[in-house]
Design a protein around this motif. Structure first.
Motif, PDB file in Angstrom:
ATOM      1  N   GLN A  78      81.842 109.366  40.597  1.00 37.46           N
ATOM      2  CA  GLN A  78      82.066 110.288  39.304  1.00 37.46           C
ATOM      3  C   GLN A  78      80.986 109.759  38.087  1.00 37.46           C
ATOM      4  OE1 GLN A  78      86.138 110.103  38.503  1.00 37.46           O
ATOM      5  NE2 GLN A  78      86.647 111.538  40.162  1.00 37.46           N
ATOM      6  N   HIS A  79      80.746 108.173  38.230  1.00 40.25           N
ATOM      7  CA  HIS A  79      79.727 107.662  37.054  1.00 40.25           C
ATOM      8  C   HIS A  79      78.408 107.869  37.435  1.00 40.25           C
ATOM      9  CE1 HIS A  79      83.040 106.760  34.497  1.00 40.25           C
ATOM     10  NE2 HIS A  79      83.916 106.419  35.654  1.00 40.25           N
ATOM     11  N   ARG A  80      78.156 108.145  38.786  1.00 38.11           N
ATOM     12  CA  ARG A  80      76.618 108.289  39.081  1.00 38.11           C
ATOM     13  C   ARG A  80      75.886 108.875  38.313  1.00 38.11           C
ATOM     14  NH1 ARG A  80      76.105 109.577  44.948  1.00 38.11           N
ATOM     15  NH2 ARG A  80      76.417 107.291  45.256  1.00 38.11           N
ATOM     16  N   ASN A  81      74.601 108.497  37.851  1.00 40.29           N
ATOM     17  CA  ASN A  81      74.058 109.132  37.016  1.00 40.29           C
ATOM     18  C   ASN A  81      74.373 109.539  35.502  1.00 40.29           C
ATOM     19  OD1 ASN A  81      71.830 109.009  38.904  1.00 40.29           O
ATOM     20  ND2 ASN A  81      72.306 110.957  39.767  1.00 40.29           N
ATOM     21  N   LYS A  82      75.282 108.909  35.202  1.00 30.20           N
ATOM     22  CA  LYS A  82      76.083 109.522  34.003  1.00 30.20           C
ATOM     23  C   LYS A  82      76.225 108.197  32.943  1.00 30.20           C
ATOM     24  CE  LYS A  82      78.385 113.514  35.924  1.00 30.20           C
ATOM     25  NZ  LYS A  82      79.700 113.816  36.111  1.00 30.20           N
ATOM     26  N   ASN A  83      77.059 107.067  33.634  1.00 30.30           N
ATOM     27  CA  ASN A  83      77.058 105.770  32.883  1.00 30.30           C
ATOM     28  C   ASN A  83      76.823 104.671  33.715  1.00 30.30           C
ATOM     29  OD1 ASN A  83      78.245 103.890  31.459  1.00 30.30           O
ATOM     30  ND2 ASN A  83      80.395 104.662  31.187  1.00 30.30           N
ATOM     31  N   ASN A  84      75.742 104.236  33.608  1.00 31.20           N
ATOM     32  CA  ASN A  84      74.887 103.368  34.578  1.00 31.20           C
ATOM     33  C   ASN A  84      75.757 102.069  34.619  1.00 31.20           C
ATOM     34  OD1 ASN A  84      72.911 102.589  36.428  1.00 31.20           O
ATOM     35  ND2 ASN A  84      71.704 102.014  35.078  1.00 31.20           N
ATOM     36  N   LYS A  86      79.100 101.281  33.713  1.00 28.47           N
ATOM     37  CA  LYS A  86      80.383 101.766  34.420  1.00 28.47           C
ATOM     38  C   LYS A  86      80.166 101.691  35.978  1.00 28.47           C
ATOM     39  CE  LYS A  86      84.745 102.315  34.665  1.00 28.47           C
ATOM     40  NZ  LYS A  86      85.915 101.555  34.319  1.00 28.47           N
ATOM     41  N   TYR A  87      79.103 102.368  36.411  1.00 28.59           N
ATOM     42  CA  TYR A  87      78.597 102.581  37.645  1.00 28.59           C
ATOM     43  C   TYR A  87      78.461 101.236  38.629  1.00 28.59           C
ATOM     44  CZ  TYR A  87      76.199 103.888  42.182  1.00 28.59           C
ATOM     45  OH  TYR A  87      75.793 104.109  43.458  1.00 28.59           O
TER      46      TYR A  87
END
Length: 140
Positions: A78-84, A86-87
Motif C-alpha cells: 500500500q505504501h509503494r510509490n507513495k511514502n518511501n 514508510k515503505y
C-alpha cells in the motif's frame, strides 16, 4: 474455481445465484428489454461471484511464512510509490521477521530430526532428511 470444489461454498453460491435470479424474474422481467435483462443477470452473477468466490489475498508460498509477515507485505504494498520512508521501514521489518521465521522453522525441523535420531528411527529420519532437502532445493 478452487473454492467451488468445496461442497459448502458450492451450495452457498448456488443458493445465492438462484435467489438473485428469482428476484429478477419477480420484478417483471417480461417487461424489460433483452439488453436490460441481460445486464441485470450479468450484474447479479458478478456480484455473487465477488462476494462468495473472492480469492484469498494472502497465499503462503513457503512453509515458514507467517500471517504477520503476509500482513506486513500487504501494508508495504500500500505504501509503494507513495511514502518511501514508510515503505523502507516496513521492508526492514519484513526482512527481520522473515529471518526469525526461517530460523524458528529450521529449529523445529532440527528438533524433529533429533527426536527421531534419539529413538534410533533411521528410516523416518532418512525420509524427513530427504523431504527437507527437496524443500530447500525448491527454494533455491
Amino acid at each position: 474455481m478452487q473454492k467451488l470444489k468445496q461442497h459448502t461454498v458450492f451450495q452457498q453460491t448456488k443458493d445465492r445465484i438462484n435467489t438473485e435470479l428469482k428476484t429478477i424474474s419477480e420484478k417483471n422481467a417480461s417487461d424489460l428489454e433483452l439488453e436490460d435483462l441481460w445486464d441485470k443477470i450479468k450484474s447479479s452473477l458478478t456480484s455473487v461471484a465477488e462476494k462468495e468466490l473472492k480469492p484469498d489475498k494472502r497465499i503462503k508460498k513457503q512453509e515458514w511464512m507467517t500471517n504477520t509477515i503476509l500482513e506486513l507485505m500487504e501494508e508495504r504494498r500500500q505504501h509503494r510509490n507513495k511514502n518511501n520512508d514508510k515503505y523502507k521501514e516496513l521492508h526492514r521489518r519484513i526482512l527481520h521477521a522473515i529471518k526469525e521465521a526461517k530460523e524458528r522453522w529450521m529449529q523445529e525441523k532440527c528438533d524433529e530430526m533429533e527426536i527421531l535420531q534419539a529413538k534410533h528411527d533411521t528410516f523416518n529420519l532418512h525420509k524427513k532428511n530427504q523431504r527437507n532437502n527437496r524443500n530447500t532445493e525448491k527454494e533455491n
